[in-house]
Design a protein around this motif. Structure first.
Motif, PDB file in Angstrom:
ATOM      1  N   GLU A 129       0.838  -1.198   0.000  1.00 19.13           N
ATOM      2  CA  GLU A 129       0.000   0.000   0.000  1.00 19.13           C
ATOM      3  C   GLU A 129       0.880   1.257   0.000  1.00 19.13           C
ATOM      4  O   GLU A 129       2.027   1.206   0.410  1.00 19.13           O
ATOM      5  CB  GLU A 129      -0.913  -0.008   1.227  1.00 19.13           C
ATOM      6  N   PRO A 130       0.361   2.397  -0.474  1.00 19.21           N
ATOM      7  CA  PRO A 130      -1.000   2.619  -0.955  1.00 19.21           C
ATOM      8  C   PRO A 130      -1.223   2.237  -2.407  1.00 19.21           C
ATOM      9  O   PRO A 130      -2.343   2.302  -2.905  1.00 19.21           O
ATOM     10  CB  PRO A 130      -1.166   4.132  -0.766  1.00 19.21           C
ATOM     11  N   TYR A 131      -0.138   1.841  -3.096  1.00 20.02           N
ATOM     12  CA  TYR A 131      -0.264   1.600  -4.536  1.00 20.02           C
ATOM     13  C   TYR A 131      -1.059   0.341  -4.852  1.00 20.02           C
ATOM     14  O   TYR A 131      -1.701   0.239  -5.900  1.00 20.02           O
ATOM     15  CB  TYR A 131       1.131   1.541  -5.174  1.00 20.02           C
ATOM     16  N   ARG A 132      -1.012  -0.639  -3.954  1.00 18.21           N
ATOM     17  CA  ARG A 132      -1.771  -1.873  -4.182  1.00 18.21           C
ATOM     18  C   ARG A 132      -3.254  -1.561  -4.389  1.00 18.21           C
ATOM     19  O   ARG A 132      -3.889  -2.077  -5.311  1.00 18.21           O
ATOM     20  CB  ARG A 132      -1.607  -2.828  -3.012  1.00 18.21           C
ATOM     21  N   ALA A 133      -3.813  -0.703  -3.543  1.00 14.37           N
ATOM     22  CA  ALA A 133      -5.238  -0.380  -3.635  1.00 14.37           C
ATOM     23  C   ALA A 133      -5.568   0.298  -4.958  1.00 14.37           C
ATOM     24  O   ALA A 133      -6.644   0.079  -5.530  1.00 14.37           O
ATOM     25  CB  ALA A 133      -5.646   0.517  -2.464  1.00 14.37           C
ATOM     26  N   ILE A 134      -4.643   1.103  -5.465  1.00 13.37           N
ATOM     27  CA  ILE A 134      -4.862   1.786  -6.743  1.00 13.37           C
ATOM     28  C   ILE A 134      -4.964   0.775  -7.870  1.00 13.37           C
ATOM     29  O   ILE A 134      -5.911   0.799  -8.681  1.00 13.37           O
ATOM     30  CB  ILE A 134      -3.723   2.785  -7.011  1.00 13.37           C
TER      31      ILE A 134
END
Length: 360
Positions: free
Chosen positions: A86-91
């Motif tokens: 996260e936070p890129y995973r959620a994106i």
């Protein structure tokens, strides 16, 4: 939708593809669908095709469609996305959600680690008979080496060298200048001139689009080139020496050279505030720091657009639009404190904003 109903010898009824016909009859029907197409097969069914206990019934009065769960020969869309924290995973998960919403059962997902073996992934793609690969992020793009005849769509990247983008369809995270300039004219109707500093190596393609977009909005685009930090600082100083804050605005594109966060951005924000100069950005985080507005990705909608590109390729066999494309699935964030400082009354427009700062 067409449902096939099989009446067996003892009078019971079975529904669904696993029971509606015997093995031989199922193969024959599948060959028929492949030969004449799903629509022609459905047409036959509508006219009461019967053969040894098989009867086709119309069970919905709408357009005739085939279920993706049993359509023969359905080509797959592979999605390679970074396996990161996260936070890129959620994106990326939201982008994948959009892809699945649009492409349904065609999607096969691959979470790609930084150490991923491209050869193994290529074998997996071949095994799944993937005809199009949607690669998300730099990590996903680097991991995929498509076979001949396998198309590739790229999303979730800021920019790709134009030499690498040839033959690909790359949807950048840089918002379409046409959308940025249209929004500028709504928020600041007096705007006549837009200044921008950019690195030719990263954003030459974007500036070509920006010039056309500016003309369409009746704006003059004044673009300054810079290839290093020092050159960028000099260009901004030149801009501040000539701007008219009543009619001029400054655009900050996504550019690691000319919109460097450590030293360039603080200078630009402070000087712009002192001069009451309108600044707008292609980066969401800049709004919190004081720019008037930014456009940022609607990740689910972006996923649907990427899936639409992939489905278009499957339907036509044509790889379609190649090279870099700007982001058109966007939301808007606005800094109301900055608007007040600039003398802009945005109360009527506020309901159309997706995010505002300072946060209520």
């Amino acid at each position: 939708m067409i449902m096939l109903v099989h009446y067996n010898k003892v009078g019971t009824v079975s529904l669904g593809r696993s029971a509606f016909v015997g093995r031989n009859k199922r193969s024959a029907l599948r060959r028929m669908a492949n030969t004449f197409g799903a629509m022609r097969f459905a047409y036959c069914a509508l006219h009461g095709l019967r053969e040894k206990g098989v009867m086709a019934l119309l069970v919905a009065t709408a357009l005739v469609v085939t279920s993706p769960a049993w359509a023969a020969g359905e080509d797959k869309i592979a999605v390679a996305y970074p396996d990161i924290g996260e936070p890129y995973r959620a994106i990326f998960e939201k982008i994948v959600e959009g892809i699945e919403d649009r492409a349904n059962s065609r999607v096969v997902k691959y979470a790609v680690k930084p150490s991923a073996d491209s050869a193994e992934l290529k074998t997996a793609l071949r095994r799944q008979d993937a005809r199009v690969v949607i690669a998300l992020g730099r990590q996903g793009m680097k991991a995929v080496t498509p076979d001949r005849g396998m198309a590739m769509v790229v999303g979730g990247v800021v920019t790709v060298p134009e030499s690498e983008a040839r033959g690909l369809s790359v949807v950048s995270l840089s918002p379409d200048p046409a959308l940025l300039f249209a929004r500028l004219k709504v928020l600041m109707p007096a705007a006549k001139r837009v200044h921008v500093v950019y690195d030719l190596r990263h954003n030459a393609w974007l500036m070509r689009l920006a010039r056309e977009a500016a003309r369409a909005q009746g704006l003059e685009l004044v673009a300054y080139e810079a290839q290093d930090l020092r050159g960028a600082m000099q260009q901004y100083q030149a801009i501040f020496a000539v701007v008219d804050s009543r009619t001029d605005a400054l655009w900050l594109p996504q550019d690691i050279t000319t919109v460097e966060e450590g030293s360039v951005l603080p200078l630009v924000l402070q000087e712009s505030w002192n001069r009451s100069l309108t600044v707008f950005s292609s980066t969401f985080g800049h709004v919190r720091r004081g720019v008037l507005f930014a456009l940022y990705p609607d990740n689910v909608a972006l996923g649907k657009s990427l899936a639409g590109l992939a489905l278009g390729i499957l339907a036509s066999g044509n790889h379609g639009e190649h090279g870099m494309m700007p982001l058109r699935d966007v939301r808007i964030a606005v800094n109301l404190r900055t608007a007040q400082h600039l003398g802009l009354d945005l109360r009527r427009q506020q309901p159309s904003f997706d995010l505002v700062f300072p946060e209520p």
